[in-house]
Motif scaffolding. Structure first.
Motif, PDB file in Angstrom:
ATOM      1  N   VAL A  93       1.001  -1.289  -0.320  1.00 29.97           N
ATOM      2  CA  VAL A  93       0.131   0.024  -0.185  1.00 29.97           C
ATOM      3  C   VAL A  93       0.926   1.331   0.048  1.00 29.97           C
ATOM      4  N   GLN A  94       0.401   2.340  -0.254  1.00 27.87           N
ATOM      5  CA  GLN A  94       1.032   3.529  -0.235  1.00 27.87           C
ATOM      6  C   GLN A  94       0.255   4.469   1.152  1.00 27.87           C
ATOM      7  N   ILE A  95       1.181   5.069   1.652  1.00 32.47           N
ATOM      8  CA  ILE A  95       0.566   5.791   2.925  1.00 32.47           C
ATOM      9  C   ILE A  95       1.182   7.346   2.576  1.00 32.47           C
ATOM     10  N   ASP A  96       0.197   8.353   2.552  1.00 32.04           N
ATOM     11  CA  ASP A  96       0.463   9.705   2.485  1.00 32.04           C
ATOM     12  C   ASP A  96       0.235  10.336   3.808  1.00 32.04           C
ATOM     13  N   ILE A  97       1.369  11.012   4.209  1.00 31.06           N
ATOM     14  CA  ILE A  97       1.421  11.731   5.410  1.00 31.06           C
ATOM     15  C   ILE A  97       1.522  13.398   5.380  1.00 31.06           C
ATOM     16  N   LEU A  98       0.570  14.025   5.918  1.00 31.27           N
ATOM     17  CA  LEU A  98       0.541  15.270   5.820  1.00 31.27           C
ATOM     18  C   LEU A  98       1.122  15.738   7.223  1.00 31.27           C
ATOM     19  N   ASP A  99       2.152  16.552   7.347  1.00 33.43           N
ATOM     20  CA  ASP A  99       2.698  16.865   8.723  1.00 33.43           C
ATOM     21  C   ASP A  99       2.345  18.303   8.907  1.00 33.43           C
ATOM     22  N   THR A 100       1.196  18.718   9.649  1.00 36.08           N
ATOM     23  CA  THR A 100       0.742  20.153   9.784  1.00 36.08           C
ATOM     24  C   THR A 100       1.986  20.776  10.784  1.00 36.08           C
ATOM     25  N   ALA A 101       1.761  21.960  10.757  1.00 35.94           N
ATOM     26  CA  ALA A 101       2.827  22.954  11.337  1.00 35.94           C
ATOM     27  C   ALA A 101       2.616  22.930  13.082  1.00 35.94           C
ATOM     28  N   GLY A 102       1.173  22.992  13.042  1.00 33.12           N
ATOM     29  CA  GLY A 102       0.791  22.981  14.595  1.00 33.12           C
ATOM     30  C   GLY A 102       0.749  24.417  15.322  1.00 33.12           C
ATOM     31  N   GLN A 103       0.848  25.276  14.264  1.00 33.14           N
ATOM     32  CA  GLN A 103       0.911  26.783  14.806  1.00 33.14           C
ATOM     33  C   GLN A 103      -0.225  27.517  14.928  1.00 33.14           C
ATOM     34  N   GLU A 104      -0.625  28.507  15.622  1.00 36.94           N
ATOM     35  CA  GLU A 104      -1.994  29.383  15.732  1.00 36.94           C
ATOM     36  C   GLU A 104      -2.227  30.089  14.426  1.00 36.94           C
ATOM     37  N   ASP A 105      -1.237  30.646  13.798  1.00 30.45           N
ATOM     38  CA  ASP A 105      -1.496  31.383  12.557  1.00 30.45           C
ATOM     39  C   ASP A 105      -1.727  30.410  11.377  1.00 30.45           C
ATOM     40  N   TYR A 106      -1.548  29.286  11.494  1.00 34.42           N
ATOM     41  CA  TYR A 106      -1.956  28.101  10.472  1.00 34.42           C
ATOM     42  C   TYR A 106      -3.444  27.693  10.591  1.00 34.42           C
ATOM     43  N   ALA A 107      -3.984  27.886  11.604  1.00 38.62           N
ATOM     44  CA  ALA A 107      -5.583  27.507  11.762  1.00 38.62           C
ATOM     45  C   ALA A 107      -6.552  27.801  10.665  1.00 38.62           C
ATOM     46  N   ALA A 108      -6.279  28.899  10.059  1.00 38.79           N
ATOM     47  CA  ALA A 108      -7.223  29.353   9.287  1.00 38.79           C
ATOM     48  C   ALA A 108      -7.387  28.408   7.695  1.00 38.79           C
ATOM     49  N   ILE A 109      -6.418  27.539   7.513  1.00 43.23           N
ATOM     50  CA  ILE A 109      -6.348  26.889   6.549  1.00 43.23           C
ATOM     51  C   ILE A 109      -6.350  25.292   6.937  1.00 43.23           C
ATOM     52  N   ARG A 110      -6.405  25.107   8.203  1.00 43.28           N
ATOM     53  CA  ARG A 110      -6.223  23.649   8.727  1.00 43.28           C
ATOM     54  C   ARG A 110      -7.543  22.812   8.462  1.00 43.28           C
ATOM     55  N   ASP A 111      -8.820  23.513   8.418  1.00 43.88           N
ATOM     56  CA  ASP A 111     -10.098  22.707   8.055  1.00 43.88           C
ATOM     57  C   ASP A 111      -9.726  21.878   6.482  1.00 43.88           C
ATOM     58  N   ASN A 112      -8.915  22.669   5.527  1.00 41.80           N
ATOM     59  CA  ASN A 112      -8.832  22.147   4.316  1.00 41.80           C
ATOM     60  C   ASN A 112      -7.956  20.588   4.401  1.00 41.80           C
ATOM     61  N   TYR A 113      -6.926  20.698   5.322  1.00 41.95           N
ATOM     62  CA  TYR A 113      -5.927  19.356   5.477  1.00 41.95           C
ATOM     63  C   TYR A 113      -7.040  18.394   6.290  1.00 41.95           C
ATOM     64  N   PHE A 114      -7.853  18.950   7.063  1.00 39.70           N
ATOM     65  CA  PHE A 114      -8.648  17.670   7.946  1.00 39.70           C
ATOM     66  C   PHE A 114      -9.612  17.245   7.025  1.00 39.70           C
ATOM     67  N   ARG A 115     -10.154  17.936   5.986  1.00 41.64           N
ATOM     68  CA  ARG A 115     -11.254  17.420   5.030  1.00 41.64           C
ATOM     69  C   ARG A 115     -10.709  16.458   4.113  1.00 41.64           C
ATOM     70  N   SER A 116      -9.199  16.468   3.990  1.00 41.62           N
ATOM     71  CA  SER A 116      -8.583  15.289   3.095  1.00 41.62           C
ATOM     72  C   SER A 116      -8.067  14.264   3.712  1.00 41.62           C
ATOM     73  N   GLY A 117      -7.977  14.141   4.898  1.00 48.50           N
ATOM     74  CA  GLY A 117      -7.609  13.120   5.639  1.00 48.50           C
ATOM     75  C   GLY A 117      -8.465  12.027   5.914  1.00 48.50           C
ATOM     76  N   GLU A 118      -8.076  10.920   5.737  1.00 46.78           N
ATOM     77  CA  GLU A 118      -8.723   9.616   6.366  1.00 46.78           C
ATOM     78  C   GLU A 118      -8.568   8.846   7.442  1.00 46.78           C
ATOM     79  N   GLY A 119      -7.258   9.393   7.969  1.00 52.35           N
ATOM     80  CA  GLY A 119      -7.348   9.132   9.555  1.00 52.35           C
ATOM     81  C   GLY A 119      -6.020  10.067  10.312  1.00 52.35           C
ATOM     82  N   PHE A 120      -5.994  10.258  11.347  1.00 54.78           N
ATOM     83  CA  PHE A 120      -5.211  11.107  12.152  1.00 54.78           C
ATOM     84  C   PHE A 120      -4.579  10.655  13.301  1.00 54.78           C
ATOM     85  N   LEU A 121      -3.174  11.243  13.513  1.00 55.77           N
ATOM     86  CA  LEU A 121      -2.611  10.929  14.591  1.00 55.77           C
ATOM     87  C   LEU A 121      -2.425  12.215  15.352  1.00 55.77           C
ATOM     88  N   CYS A 122      -3.095  12.188  16.707  1.00 51.80           N
ATOM     89  CA  CYS A 122      -3.069  13.377  17.356  1.00 51.80           C
ATOM     90  C   CYS A 122      -1.952  13.060  18.341  1.00 51.80           C
TER      91      CYS A 122
END
Length: 220
Positions: free
Chosen positions: A79-108
């Motif tokens: 299989v292939q795994i595609d990992i999106l490593d978000t920055a986790g910074q407050e000024d990044y929150a504006a576009i965070r929703d777009n990343y969440f929509r694209s995800g199939e699973g989450f490591l919190c």
């Protein structure tokens, strides 16, 4: 002889056509999309880079999201795994929703040495549930930096209690020693695969049900 020639000439395109039809395209490995979420500095990037390249990078602070893709063997299947490593910074929150929509699973991810990062997991969880509108999204709670047990400030029981309340697995990792690094990624991929399988069965069931209803109406 001329008839034989015509016969052979007429058969040739059919043989070519059958050969062409027998060459099916090689199926691409299934792609599982994983999103890394958590406060800055908890080790999301360190976990990702350790999994991708077997390297420990102690001081890595991305200013933007980084995406990685890798082929792995999951329970005997490539299989292939595609990992999106978000920055986790407050000024990044504006576009965070777009990343969440694209995800199939989450490591919190949080750090067991930073109670604030543990508290922040609640907000990340709520944001993901709001965007995905799904209580059963594949999700793992990950306590990183288990190699710093002497500096631990988030009690193990508190971590387990939160995971139990959310109905998700809890795993402690160390990007430095590689402890449980592969486990969290592979466990999440299994959850994603199971979810896709359930959705596929549900979809096929709906299609069959519709077909049955159509046949019944035709008889009437």
């Amino acid at each position: 002889m001329r008839r034989m020639g015509k016969k052979l000439k007429g058969e040739s395109p059919q043989l070519v056509s059958k050969n062409a039809m027998s060459k099916k395209p090689t199926p691409q490995p299934t792609l599982h999309k994983v999103i890394m979420v958590g406060s800055g500095g908890v080790g999301k990037s360190a976990l990702t880079l350790q999994f991708m390249y077997d390297e420990f990078v102690e001081d890595y602070e991305p200013t933007k999201a980084d995406s990685y893709r890798k082929k792995v063997v999951l329970d005997g299947e490539e299989v292939q795994i595609d990992i999106l490593d978000t920055a986790g910074q407050e000024d990044y929150a504006a576009i965070r929703d777009n990343y969440f929509r694209s995800g199939e699973g989450f490591l919190c991810v949080f750090s067991i040495t930073e109670p604030e990062s543990f508290d922040a997991t609640q907000e990340f969880r709520e944001q993901i549930l709001r965007v995905k509108n799904d209580e059963n999204i594949p999700f793992l709670l990950v306590g990183n930096k288990s190699d710093l047990a002497e500096k631990r400030r988030v009690p193990l029981e508190q971590c387990r209690e939160r995971a139990t309340n959310w109905g998700v697995p809890y795993v402690e990792t160390s990007a430095k020693t590689r402890d449980n690094v592969d486990k969290v990624f592979f466990d999440l991929m299994r959850e994603i695969r199971s979810r896709k399988s359930d959705e596929s069965r549900a979809t096929n069931g709906d299609v069959k049900g519709k077909n049955r209803r159509k046949i019944k109406c035709a008889i009437l």
